[in-house]
Structure formats: structure tokens, C-alpha cells
Design a protein around this motif. Structure first.
Motif, mmCIF file in Angstrom:
data_model
loop_
_atom_site.group_PDB
_atom_site.id
_atom_site.type_symbol
_atom_site.label_atom_id
_atom_site.label_comp_id
_atom_site.label_asym_id
_atom_site.label_seq_id
_atom_site.Cartn_x
_atom_site.Cartn_y
_atom_site.Cartn_z
ATOM 1 N N ALA A 114 19.771 33.835 -25.752
ATOM 2 C CA ALA A 114 18.839 33.150 -26.707
ATOM 3 C C ALA A 114 18.574 31.689 -26.246
ATOM 4 C CB ALA A 114 19.438 32.876 -28.220
ATOM 5 N N ASP A 115 19.329 31.384 -24.907
ATOM 6 C CA ASP A 115 19.117 29.876 -24.431
ATOM 7 C C ASP A 115 17.739 29.785 -23.927
ATOM 8 O OD1 ASP A 115 21.904 29.503 -25.053
ATOM 9 O OD2 ASP A 115 22.765 29.796 -23.048
ATOM 10 N N VAL A 116 17.466 28.424 -23.920
ATOM 11 C CA VAL A 116 16.250 27.917 -23.543
ATOM 12 C C VAL A 116 16.624 26.985 -22.351
ATOM 13 C CG1 VAL A 116 13.974 26.442 -23.838
ATOM 14 C CG2 VAL A 116 14.836 28.278 -25.557
ATOM 15 N N LEU A 117 16.155 27.207 -21.063
ATOM 16 C CA LEU A 117 16.150 26.419 -19.901
ATOM 17 C C LEU A 117 14.917 25.365 -19.627
ATOM 18 C CD1 LEU A 117 17.792 29.149 -19.610
ATOM 19 C CD2 LEU A 117 18.245 28.449 -17.088
ATOM 20 N N TRP A 118 15.614 24.163 -19.245
ATOM 21 C CA TRP A 118 14.573 23.157 -18.587
ATOM 22 C C TRP A 118 14.973 22.622 -17.363
ATOM 23 C CZ3 TRP A 118 13.170 18.326 -21.959
ATOM 24 C CH2 TRP A 118 11.988 17.734 -21.688
ATOM 25 N N VAL A 119 14.517 23.051 -16.318
ATOM 26 C CA VAL A 119 14.772 22.516 -15.030
ATOM 27 C C VAL A 119 13.709 21.288 -14.560
ATOM 28 C CG1 VAL A 119 14.699 23.374 -12.465
ATOM 29 C CG2 VAL A 119 15.130 24.965 -14.411
ATOM 30 N N GLN A 120 14.667 20.343 -13.963
ATOM 31 C CA GLN A 120 13.896 19.082 -13.697
ATOM 32 C C GLN A 120 13.710 18.664 -12.340
ATOM 33 O OE1 GLN A 120 12.977 16.905 -16.509
ATOM 34 N NE2 GLN A 120 14.153 18.279 -17.713
ATOM 35 N N ASP A 121 12.422 18.689 -11.973
ATOM 36 C CA ASP A 121 12.004 18.119 -10.670
ATOM 37 C C ASP A 121 12.236 18.783 -9.329
ATOM 38 O OD1 ASP A 121 10.736 15.842 -9.717
ATOM 39 O OD2 ASP A 121 12.286 14.314 -9.901
ATOM 40 N N TYR A 122 11.677 18.217 -8.223
ATOM 41 C CA TYR A 122 11.337 18.796 -6.972
ATOM 42 C C TYR A 122 12.535 19.027 -6.308
ATOM 43 C CZ TYR A 122 12.804 14.246 -4.684
ATOM 44 O OH TYR A 122 13.415 13.240 -4.444
ATOM 45 N N HIS A 123 13.749 18.900 -6.667
ATOM 46 C CA HIS A 123 14.883 19.339 -5.922
ATOM 47 C C HIS A 123 14.947 20.919 -6.321
ATOM 48 C CE1 HIS A 123 15.355 15.097 -6.763
ATOM 49 N NE2 HIS A 123 16.159 14.985 -5.875
ATOM 50 N N LEU A 124 14.379 21.311 -7.387
ATOM 51 C CA LEU A 124 15.036 22.688 -7.990
ATOM 52 C C LEU A 124 13.583 23.399 -8.362
ATOM 53 C CD1 LEU A 124 17.734 21.376 -10.343
ATOM 54 C CD2 LEU A 124 18.012 22.318 -8.150
ATOM 55 N N LEU A 125 12.681 23.350 -7.306
ATOM 56 C CA LEU A 125 11.351 24.207 -7.532
ATOM 57 C C LEU A 125 11.712 25.916 -7.638
ATOM 58 C CD1 LEU A 125 9.003 22.337 -5.214
ATOM 59 C CD2 LEU A 125 8.641 22.371 -7.605
ATOM 60 N N TRP B 43 7.610 12.766 -25.357
ATOM 61 C CA TRP B 43 7.531 13.259 -24.184
ATOM 62 C C TRP B 43 8.435 14.799 -24.083
ATOM 63 C CZ3 TRP B 43 11.990 14.006 -20.844
ATOM 64 C CH2 TRP B 43 11.787 14.831 -19.465
ATOM 65 N N ARG B 44 9.578 14.542 -24.648
ATOM 66 C CA ARG B 44 10.719 15.560 -24.658
ATOM 67 C C ARG B 44 10.125 16.725 -25.687
ATOM 68 N NH1 ARG B 44 14.459 16.341 -29.244
ATOM 69 N NH2 ARG B 44 14.754 13.865 -29.067
ATOM 70 N N GLN B 45 9.539 16.037 -26.819
ATOM 71 C CA GLN B 45 9.423 16.982 -27.905
ATOM 72 C C GLN B 45 8.001 17.759 -27.544
ATOM 73 O OE1 GLN B 45 11.358 17.116 -30.840
ATOM 74 N NE2 GLN B 45 10.290 18.838 -30.979
ATOM 75 N N ARG B 46 7.138 17.006 -26.807
ATOM 76 C CA ARG B 46 5.957 17.830 -26.501
ATOM 77 C C ARG B 46 6.191 19.086 -25.446
ATOM 78 N NH1 ARG B 46 0.158 17.382 -25.877
ATOM 79 N NH2 ARG B 46 -0.617 18.038 -23.788
ATOM 80 N N PHE B 47 7.195 18.778 -24.544
ATOM 81 C CA PHE B 47 7.478 19.848 -23.526
ATOM 82 C C PHE B 47 8.376 21.124 -24.449
ATOM 83 C CE2 PHE B 47 9.443 22.058 -20.204
ATOM 84 C CZ PHE B 47 8.593 22.106 -19.330
ATOM 85 N N THR B 48 9.218 20.700 -25.071
ATOM 86 C CA THR B 48 10.013 21.636 -25.436
ATOM 87 C C THR B 48 9.170 22.337 -26.627
ATOM 88 O OG1 THR B 48 10.960 20.134 -27.204
ATOM 89 C CG2 THR B 48 12.220 20.553 -25.088
ATOM 90 N N ASP B 49 8.153 21.700 -27.397
ATOM 91 C CA ASP B 49 7.372 22.621 -28.242
ATOM 92 C C ASP B 49 6.741 23.514 -27.688
ATOM 93 O OD1 ASP B 49 8.549 21.009 -30.333
ATOM 94 O OD2 ASP B 49 6.712 19.841 -30.776
ATOM 95 N N ALA B 50 6.139 23.143 -26.390
ATOM 96 C CA ALA B 50 5.420 24.174 -25.492
ATOM 97 C C ALA B 50 6.012 25.375 -25.089
ATOM 98 C CB ALA B 50 4.689 23.498 -24.562
ATOM 99 N N LEU B 51 7.346 24.773 -24.672
ATOM 100 C CA LEU B 51 8.291 25.953 -24.203
ATOM 101 C C LEU B 51 8.749 26.793 -25.230
ATOM 102 C CD1 LEU B 51 9.580 26.998 -21.789
ATOM 103 C CD2 LEU B 51 11.614 25.404 -22.225
ATOM 104 N N MET B 52 9.071 26.317 -26.435
ATOM 105 C CA MET B 52 9.481 27.216 -27.510
ATOM 106 C C MET B 52 8.307 28.408 -28.123
ATOM 107 S SD MET B 52 12.603 26.645 -27.752
ATOM 108 C CE MET B 52 12.869 27.587 -29.005
#
Length: 462
Positions: free
Chosen positions: A126-137, A446-455
Motif C-alpha cells: 500500500a506504500d506510495v513512493l516519491w523519488v527525487q531528482d536527477y540522481h535517481l532517474l 508544492w508537496r500537496q499538489r504533487f502527492t494529490d496527483a500521485l494519489m
């Protein structure tokens, strides 16, 4: 409620009794993790003789961090190599500085695989993952291959380069294809998002559909514009703290009645520091009547000192600032105060507040939060003027700044004069509109906008 797992190259661990360090991003991610009971996973910043996959867990202020150590070869090839000598210059339009070495690409792939191997056992269905930035494309692709069917998002904190520049990267199409393992991919500006769509459409045959949907074969992603902000309320409070007030008073006293121009940038060729110095020099040359009425304070903490291009820019700025001061300084006045160290956020808030002009002139920048911090620190009754590069992501939001082309010394010189002579009512009007944006589209937004889209997305099958 789903648990959130944040993944980044480095992890910021809060200390007991202290607020999260590392700026607005760390503040936003810690808040999200506290709300959702998640984990922040990434590299510890430490080096080990042999990679074992051992995870160091810590829990502070309701946030669990999980970090791994990397081998020296990993750091050299993945971080100093592919991330900082290949992707960073390329994504900032500096293909003249980009180094395309197979061992760099191999190290980048190897570390992303190690991240995927180590992280996979920690992930619940059930986890949601959020990966940050160009190091981890490519991390999402690695997790999918290991069976992760979770909702998974990726956010890019730097610009996305135009198609023809990106195709100088030998493995460009393969690397971009890995992004289709995510469900949502976020960019700071419409320009970066459009450049991504142009590449995948023209070079990879992806289908660009309405509402940000892109299809490539049997994979579908949603792309969104989601500009990051600062923790505006916290920064306003910091600007009124005792340390900020002390810094403000010290700067006012040291200015001796002169107007201060402030620049605060990590020592990086993308920040346009040499161009800024040259524009300021042009101002001193063209307006001798203003010379002793103003000075530039440039704070530039060193970074990535082991990379040759960063050593070169530091040497160049040392030489340039010395030449300008040698040509224009007098017994009682130095045109440039050039400082190679960092300061805490509350001290910077006081310095920003004391400055008549904030000069933020990167040659290319994904966002630039210094611009927003400068605005947030101002006195509403007597605000300073923000001079902002058109090529910073922040320019799309802070449209009332004095927008400039940082490559033009003449334009920078004209902007300085305009800012120094700008009437109070115009300064207040410009500041008010910018401050409204800084407050409304802050880091929490910013955080809410992204996580809402992801959820709201449907998870991509493993």
C-alpha cells in the motif's frame, strides 16, 4: 492512509530539539513523512570499503530515515561522475562541460540498482513512493523489475534540456524510457515539461494526449507542472528572529549609509556569477556617480570541490573580483565583498532584509529558492528590489521582479540603476504581488499538489 516513502540521493536527518535542516525541501518532506508515517531513504553521505546493503535506521521528530553507505568507486562514478559531470552540466545547457564516460554511466546504473535492491524489502503493497531528482532517474524501473506495483512518482528539481541537447547523451532514449515506470512525473515549469514532451514525442514516438497524459507502448504516465516554493511563514518568522535582527543591524552598520546588493549562490557555473560580476563592473564603469553609493556582497559557498570545472570557476571568480576591486576601490570603499562560506537561514534572512537589491541571475536554474527567500525577508514598508534572471524557473511566478538576460552586461547594469532609483510605491507594488505568490504557492502547496496527483493516479503494474 497509505504510507509515504521518499527517496533521494542524500537524506536529511533532523536532530532532536532542532527543526529540519537542509532548506525548504527538507521541511516539506519531513512534514509529509510525519503526516503519513513514512520513511526517507537514501545515501548517508558516508563511504564504506565494501557495499553490504546494511541500512541504518534512525527516528527523530516522528520521521524514520533509512540510509546506506556507498563504496568510494560508487561515489566517484555515480555522484561525482555521472550525476555531477554528465547530467548536471547537460541539463543546465552546458554540453561543453558534460563528460560522457562509460564508467560514469556504469556507476550510475550500479548505484541505482543498489538503491532498488536495498529499498525493495522495505516496501509494503500500500506504500506510495516519491523519488527525487536527477540522481535517481532509473530507480523506478529497477523497483518495477523487482515486483513493486505501488503508486510511484518522480520529481525533477533541475531544468529539462531541449531535445537536441539531450540527444548528445549516448544513452538518452534508454534513460528517458525508464521514467515511464513512474505514474506521475513533475517539473517546475511548463518550459521543462514541454521540452520533455518534445523529446519523447519526436525521438521516441510517444503519444502526447490531453491533460498531461503520455503513452509510450503499453506504459502511461501523467506529467504535471508543480513549482516548488519555500516555507514562507517559517522564513518570515526567521527574518524577525534575534539572530536575523542582529545580522540586519550588522549589515546596516557596515554599509555606512550605502545601498547593498546581495547575491547568495552555491559556487556553480550555472549560477551566472562571472556574468553578474561583469554586469556590476559595467554599472561601475557607466555610472561613476553611483560608485560609492553601493556595494555588492556575494556569498558563494564552495561545492563539489573535487570536480575540475568547479575548481576553475572558483579561481576565475577570485581573479575577477580582485580585478574589479583593484580597478575601482578607494580607501573608504570596496565595490565587491566576496565571501566563500555559508550562513544559517536566519542570518541570511537578516542580510536579505538589509539589502536594497537582491541579485539572482543564474544562466539556467530549475527554480531558485533564494529569489523567494529574498522576497519573504523584505520589510513590507520599505521592500528591496529583486533582479531575476529570465532563465530561472522562479521567473514564471515572480513576474514583478526586474527580469534580465544575465548574459548581457548592459542589461544587468541598466537593471541595477533601475532598482536603485525605483520609487517606494513601485517597490511596494512589485513586492506585494511577488509576496502573495510566495505565500500561496509555498513548499506545502508544492508537496500537496504533487502527492494529490500521485494519489489520484493508477499504479503502474510491475
Amino acid at each position: 492512509m497509505s504510507r509515504l516513502i521518499v527517496v533521494s540521493n542524500r537524506v536529511t536527518t533532523p536532530k532532536a530539539g532542532h527543526t529540519a535542516s537542509g532548506g525548504g525541501l527538507a521541511v516539506a518532506l519531513h512534514a509529509a513523512l510525519r503526516e503519513n508515517g513514512g520513511i526517507w531513504f537514501g545515501w548517508s553521505g558516508e563511504v564504506t570499503d565494501q557495499f553490504t546493503g546494511h541500512i541504518n535506521f534512525q527516528r527523530e521528530q516522528g520521521v524514520t530515515t533509512a540510509t546506506i553507505d556507498l563504496e568510494e568507486q560508487d561515489v566517484d562514478e555515480y555522484y561525482n561522475g555521472y550525476a555531477n559531470r554528465t547530467l548536471w552540466p547537460l541539463f543546465h545547457y552546458r554540453i561543453d562541460l558534460a563528460e560522457y564516460e562509460r564508467e560514469f554511466a556504469g556507476g550510475y546504473e550500479r548505484v541505482n540498482e543498489r538503491f532498488a535492491d536495498t529499498l525493495t524489502p522495505l516496501i509494503d503493497p500500500a506504500d506510495v513512493l516519491w523519488v527525487q531528482d536527477y540522481h535517481l532517474l532509473p530507480l523506478g524501473e529497477g523497483l518495477r523489475r523487482r515486483g513493486a506495483a505501488n503508486r510511484m512518482g518522480f520529481f525533477l528539481h533541475i531544468p529539462w534540456p531541449p531535445r537536441r541537447l539531450l540527444y548528445t547523451l549516448p544513452e538518452a532514449a534508454d534513460l528517458v524510457r525508464t521514467l515511464f515506470a513512474y505514474d506521475v512525473v513533475g517539473f517546475h515549469t511548463q518550459e521543462w515539461l514541454s521540452s520533455f514532451e518534445d523529446f519523447v514525442g519526436a525521438e521516441m514516438g510517444a503519444v502526447i494526449e490531453p491533460d498531461g497524459v503520455i503513452r509510450l507502448g503499453d506504459r502511461t504516465i501523467r506529467v504535471i507542472v508543480c513549482p516548488i516554493g519555500i516555507d514562507a511563514a517559517e522564513f518570515v518568522a526567521a527574518s524577525k528572529s534575534p539572530r536575523a535582527r542582529l545580522a540586519h543591524r550588522q549589515m546596516r552598520d557596515s554599509a555606512v549609509g550605502r545601498d547593498m546588493i546581495i547575491g547568495v549562490d552555491r559556487l556553480d557555473y550555472s549560477k551566472g556569477l562571472e556574468e553578474r560580476f561583469l554586469g556590476y563592473e559595467r554599472f561601475l564603469r557607466d555610472h561613476p556617480e553611483e560608485r560609492k553609493e553601493v556595494f555588492l556582497l556575494q556569498i558563494a559557498p564552495p561545492s563539489r570541490g573535487e570536480v575540475a570545472s568547479y575548481q576553475k570557476i572558483r579561481a576565475g571568480l577570485d581573479s575577477l573580483s580582485g580585478r574589479i576591486n583593484g580597478a575601482y576601490a578607494d580607501l573608504d570603499w570596496t565595490p565587491i565583498r566576496y565571501v566563500n562560506q555559508g550562513y544559517s537561514r536566519d542570518v541570511l534572512a537578516g542580510v536579505y532584509r538589509a539589502a536594497r537589491i537582491g541579485m539572482v541571475t543564474p544562466l539556467r536554474d530549475g527554480m531558485n529558492l533564494v529569489a523567494k527567500e529574498y522576497v519573504a525577508a523584505q520589510d513590507p514598508d520599505d521592500p528591496g528590489v529583486l533582479i531575476l534572471s529570465r532563465f530561472a524557473g522562479a521567473a514564471a511566478q515572480l513576474t514583478e521582479a526586474v527580469l534580465v538576460n544575465p548574459y548581457s552586461a548592459e542589461e544587468l547594469s541598466d537593471a541595477i540603476l533601475l532598482a536603485l532609483r525605483m520609487p517606494l510605491d513601485e517597490r511596494q507594488r512589485r513586492w506585494r504581488k511577488m509576496m502573495d505568490n510566495v505565500l500561496s504557492e509555498d513548499v506545502g502547496w508544492w508537496r500537496q499538489r504533487f502527492t494529490d496527483a500521485l494519489m489520484a493516479s493508477e499504479a503502474t503494474p510491475a
